[in-house]
Scaffold this motif. Structure first.
Motif, PDB file in Angstrom:
ATOM      1  N   VAL A 127       0.816  -1.200   0.000  1.00  0.00           N
ATOM      2  CA  VAL A 127       0.000   0.000   0.000  1.00  0.00           C
ATOM      3  C   VAL A 127       0.857   1.261   0.000  1.00  0.00           C
ATOM      4  CG1 VAL A 127      -1.791   1.268   1.228  1.00  0.00           C
ATOM      5  CG2 VAL A 127      -1.868  -1.215   1.149  1.00  0.00           C
ATOM      6  N   MET A 128       1.859   1.293   0.870  1.00  0.00           N
ATOM      7  CA  MET A 128       2.628   2.525   1.009  1.00  0.00           C
ATOM      8  C   MET A 128       3.976   2.500   0.295  1.00  0.00           C
ATOM      9  SD  MET A 128       0.810   1.956   4.024  1.00  0.00           S
ATOM     10  CE  MET A 128       1.320   2.254   5.705  1.00  0.00           C
ATOM     11  N   GLY A 129       4.363   1.349  -0.222  1.00  0.00           N
ATOM     12  CA  GLY A 129       5.664   1.265  -0.874  1.00  0.00           C
ATOM     13  C   GLY A 129       6.815   1.437   0.096  1.00  0.00           C
ATOM     14  N   GLY A 167     -11.157  -2.659   3.457  1.00  0.00           N
ATOM     15  CA  GLY A 167     -10.351  -3.515   2.594  1.00  0.00           C
ATOM     16  C   GLY A 167     -10.343  -3.011   1.162  1.00  0.00           C
ATOM     17  N   ILE A 168     -11.494  -2.535   0.709  1.00  0.00           N
ATOM     18  CA  ILE A 168     -11.576  -1.995  -0.656  1.00  0.00           C
ATOM     19  C   ILE A 168     -10.647  -0.790  -0.784  1.00  0.00           C
ATOM     20  CG2 ILE A 168     -13.097  -0.800  -2.277  1.00  0.00           C
ATOM     21  CD1 ILE A 168     -15.368  -2.559  -1.181  1.00  0.00           C
ATOM     22  N   ARG A 169     -10.676   0.054   0.262  1.00  0.00           N
ATOM     23  CA  ARG A 169      -9.811   1.235   0.217  1.00  0.00           C
ATOM     24  C   ARG A 169      -8.333   0.842   0.227  1.00  0.00           C
ATOM     25  NH1 ARG A 169     -13.090   5.263   4.279  1.00  0.00           N
ATOM     26  NH2 ARG A 169     -14.647   5.844   2.733  1.00  0.00           N
ATOM     27  N   ILE A 170      -8.021  -0.177   1.035  1.00  0.00           N
ATOM     28  CA  ILE A 170      -6.626  -0.615   1.091  1.00  0.00           C
ATOM     29  C   ILE A 170      -6.172  -1.117  -0.276  1.00  0.00           C
ATOM     30  CG2 ILE A 170      -5.075  -2.374   2.048  1.00  0.00           C
ATOM     31  CD1 ILE A 170      -6.583  -2.110   4.693  1.00  0.00           C
ATOM     32  N   ARG A 171      -7.041  -1.935  -0.887  1.00  0.00           N
ATOM     33  CA  ARG A 171      -6.671  -2.465  -2.207  1.00  0.00           C
ATOM     34  C   ARG A 171      -6.596  -1.355  -3.245  1.00  0.00           C
ATOM     35  NH1 ARG A 171     -10.765  -6.375  -3.775  1.00  0.00           N
ATOM     36  NH2 ARG A 171     -11.948  -5.659  -1.984  1.00  0.00           N
ATOM     37  N   ALA A 173      -3.465   0.043  -5.665  1.00  0.00           N
ATOM     38  CA  ALA A 173      -3.531   0.184  -7.116  1.00  0.00           C
ATOM     39  C   ALA A 173      -3.172   1.609  -7.556  1.00  0.00           C
ATOM     40  CB  ALA A 173      -4.930  -0.193  -7.608  1.00  0.00           C
ATOM     41  N   ASP A 174      -3.748   2.613  -6.906  1.00  0.00           N
ATOM     42  CA  ASP A 174      -3.527   3.985  -7.357  1.00  0.00           C
ATOM     43  C   ASP A 174      -3.814   4.969  -6.227  1.00  0.00           C
ATOM     44  OD1 ASP A 174      -3.424   6.437  -8.560  1.00  0.00           O
ATOM     45  OD2 ASP A 174      -4.395   5.746 -10.417  1.00  0.00           O
ATOM     46  N   ALA A 228      -7.145   9.278  -3.363  1.00  0.00           N
ATOM     47  CA  ALA A 228      -7.097  10.566  -2.659  1.00  0.00           C
ATOM     48  C   ALA A 228      -8.036  11.550  -3.344  1.00  0.00           C
ATOM     49  CB  ALA A 228      -5.678  11.113  -2.639  1.00  0.00           C
ATOM     50  N   ALA A 229      -8.037  11.499  -4.696  1.00  0.00           N
ATOM     51  CA  ALA A 229      -8.903  12.389  -5.458  1.00  0.00           C
ATOM     52  C   ALA A 229     -10.381  12.054  -5.226  1.00  0.00           C
ATOM     53  CB  ALA A 229      -8.576  12.293  -6.944  1.00  0.00           C
TER      54      ALA A 229
END
Lengths: 328, 305
Positions: free
Chosen positions: B32-34, B167-171, B175-176, B181-182
């Motif tokens: 998620v955060m790299g 979980g959806i937000r984490i995934r 992805a992007d 955030a937008a």
């Protein structure tokens, strides 16, 4: 002007490394000479790592393995020589030795072969994979050293008498320091020549844009592999000296903490700067000595300081003092 | 011999499940955060110490377990807000160094508070003793409970990632991050939650493993490196990969240590069989990792790195 400032700082660093032990000799403070020797050796290990980390952009988190291989080359050869046991008797007999020059050659060859094998696998990956895999390979060698009983296992191996060098009394602290400082100087000179050569330019090019490198007909993989091997050899040489400094080698030399420390020397001093490892190792040893003598839990403030350096003083000590590099 | 084999198989399963608790947090944070987080082992240690201290103070292992989750999650959230947050846009080198510094701070701080001697956690009363397993052998009840608890947490994590809004937000964050955030997701808070979640899982693993072993400074480091091996094998960022990798590493390590000395004893004298067998066993998972990477440079379930 910035280049001049970096040259000035480099000269001060070099002078300090030579002057401090000489003053300590005059004041009869052998402990400080030993500290300076440690700085020279750690700086040399850092010079090795800096080649791949600074110029090649390859974050190897496993250089302690090569440091330890150098150390074990010294320990194993010396222990065979002192016990009058040949290392092998078949197909031909090989004796141990207490000659540093022979030990260094063995350390160079052994580390080169192992680095070639490790590099061939790890350099197929990049980024965070590369960090973790170099770490994992170093751990593999570390655990091997712990569980292999022939050379002391976890307890390590003592070198009862410091190995010899022709024409030099290596037991004399200042003579041994001089030897280590000369080796560091040679490693730095070699590194300076290398990074200015066609090979060095290709290595830095591969860091900046490996696709473009491929497009002009230079395979980054081979360049990186050669750099990885050379880097490991320099670090192994430092490891052989370190074992002789302590007259002791143990798996701790290969622990991931050691890998982290070598990395800290490079980053604290300044990544991709010729004198960065010297500045970093010097600062680290001074801090260790000052904090360690006044506070039992000295790694706590050290950790805080490291954090501050990473978050706010990018470019390390040399970077902060000398300013941005002209060519990033 | 056969029952010993079954027992070791269960031990391998236990170590794999515990590794998954560590590796899932590590791989989530990276995905998620790299961020490459070396201090993940410190959160494991924080969990173990919190459990040991609270269990000793209150006399209840269960309160200790709650404390381990809370302490690790709070420590994780604090570290994320104060330090880690500044590292997301930095290169991996800075992340490695900063989290290495965090290890020094955590380890030395814990030594300062608790001293250098190991603490011991005792198993709650009704989980002591052994159970008779199919195949006619006794297995410690607590270890069995750990395996089950680990699986329950693993299933919970898969449901959390797969089925819930979080979980959806984490995934989506994997992805992007710019896009979510937008879309109005508070990305800073999401990152703190993910980091604290990973920390809590590590803290829980620390409390479980601390009960079967001793609780001491530096206990997180060997586990951290195993967790690295796991996520490299599984593919960084993949929870499924972390599960497969954990079980693979857990079994390979345990069974290697058990079987290799026996295997070498069939053609070597016992002393050198033990020496060579155990030396090779300690390297086995790294050999497996090298093999996996040689065939698939970005792990079993990884996307191109």
């Amino acid at each position: 002007m910035t280049m001049n400032r970096e040259t000035l700082i480099n000269s001060i660093l070099g002078l300090a490394l030579v002057a401090v032990p000489l003053i300590a000799l005059g004041m009869d403070e052998p402990f400080i000479i030993t500290l300076a020797t440690k700085v020279a050796i750690f700086a040399m290990a850092g010079v090795g790592l800096n080649l791949v980390l600074g110029y090649g952009g390859l974050v190897s988190f496993g250089h302690a393995a090569f440091f330890g291989i150098g150390g074990y080359a010294a320990g194993i050869l010396a222990s065979h020589a002192l016990n009058y046991e040949p290392i092998m008797t078949w197909p031909f007999e090989v004796e141990g030795t207490t000659q540093m020059i022979v030990i260094w050659i063995v350390a160079l060859v052994a580390s080169a072969l192992i680095a070639l094998a490790i590099g061939a696998i790890t350099l197929r990956t990049s980024g965070v994979y590369f960090i973790m895999i170099t770490l994992a390979f170093a751990q593999m060698i570390y655990y091997f050293a712990i569980s292999w009983p022939a050379y002391g296992g976890e307890d390590g191996l003592s070198i009862y008498v410091r190995n010899g060098f022709p024409g030099l009394n290596t037991l004399d602290p200042i003579s041994f320091f001089a030897l280590c400082a000369v080796m560091l100087g040679l490693a730095m000179a070699f590194s300076a020549v290398l990074i200015r050569s066609r090979f060095g330019l290709a290595l830095q090019g591969a860091r900046q844009n490996s696709q473009r490198m491929t497009a002009v007909g230079i395979a980054p993989f081979r360049i990186r592999l050669v750099a990885f091997v050379i880097s490991a050899m320099i670090t192994a040489l430092a490891g052989a000296l370190y074992a002789d400094l302590n007259r002791f080698v143990s798996p701790t030399m290969m622990s991931w903490h050691m890998s982290g420390e070598i990395m800290v020397f490079v980053i604290l001093g300044g990544v991709g700067r010729l004198f960065g490892p010297l500045a970093g190792a010097g600062l680290y040893i001074i801090l260790e000595h000052l904090l360690g003598s006044s506070f039992e839990y000295w790694q706590l403030p050290l950790g805080v300081l490291l954090l501050i350096v990473v978050l706010f003083a990018r470019g390390g000590l040399v970077g902060v003092l000398a300013g941005e590099r002209k060519h990033a | 011999m056969f029952t010993l084999f079954l027992e070791q198989l269960l031990n391998g399963l236990q170590s794999g499940v515990m590794l998954f608790l560590m590796a899932s947090g590590l791989t989530l944070v990276f995905g998620v955060m790299g961020l490459i987080n070396l201090a993940h082992g410190s959160l494991y240690m924080v969990g173990a110490f919190a459990c040991a201290a609270v269990a000793a103070w209150t006399g209840s292992f269960w309160l200790g377990l709650v404390a381990s989750l809370m302490a690790a999650a709070i420590a994780g959230a604090l570290v994320e807000i104060l330090i880690i947050r500044r590292l997301y846009n930095r290169d991996h080198l800075d992340q490695v160094l900063a989290t290495f510094a965090l290890i020094l701070i955590f380890s030395e701080g814990t030594r300062w508070i608790f001293g250098s001697f190991p603490l011991f956690l005792s198993v709650p009363e009704f989980l002591t003793g052994t159970v008779m397993m199919p195949g006619e052998f006794q297995y410690p009840l607590f270890r069995l409970a750990i395996i089950i608890a680990g699986f329950v947490v693993a299933v919970g994590l898969f449901l959390l990632i797969g089925k819930t809004r979080l979980g959806i937000r984490i995934r989506a964050g994997e992805a992007d991050r710019g896009m979510i955030a937008a879309l109005g997701v508070d990305i800073d808070r999401l990152y703190t939650i993910v980091f604290a979640l990973g920390a809590a899982l590590a803290g829980l693993a620390g409390a479980f493993v601390g009960t079967t072993q001793s609780v001491q400074v530096g206990m997180g480091e060997p586990v951290l490196i195993l967790a690295f091996v796991v996520i490299v094998i599984g593919g960084i960022g993949s929870i499924k990969g972390a599960l497969i990798g954990s079980l693979l590493v857990g079994f390979t390590d345990t069974m290697g240590r058990f079987l290799l000395p026996h295997a070498f004893a069939t053609f070597l004298d016992p002393a050198s069989a033990t020496a060579i067998g155990s030396a090779l066993a300690s390297m086995l998972i790294y050999i497996v990792m090298a093999l996996v990477l040689f065939l698939r440079p970005s792990g079993l379930f990884g996307t191109e790195a």
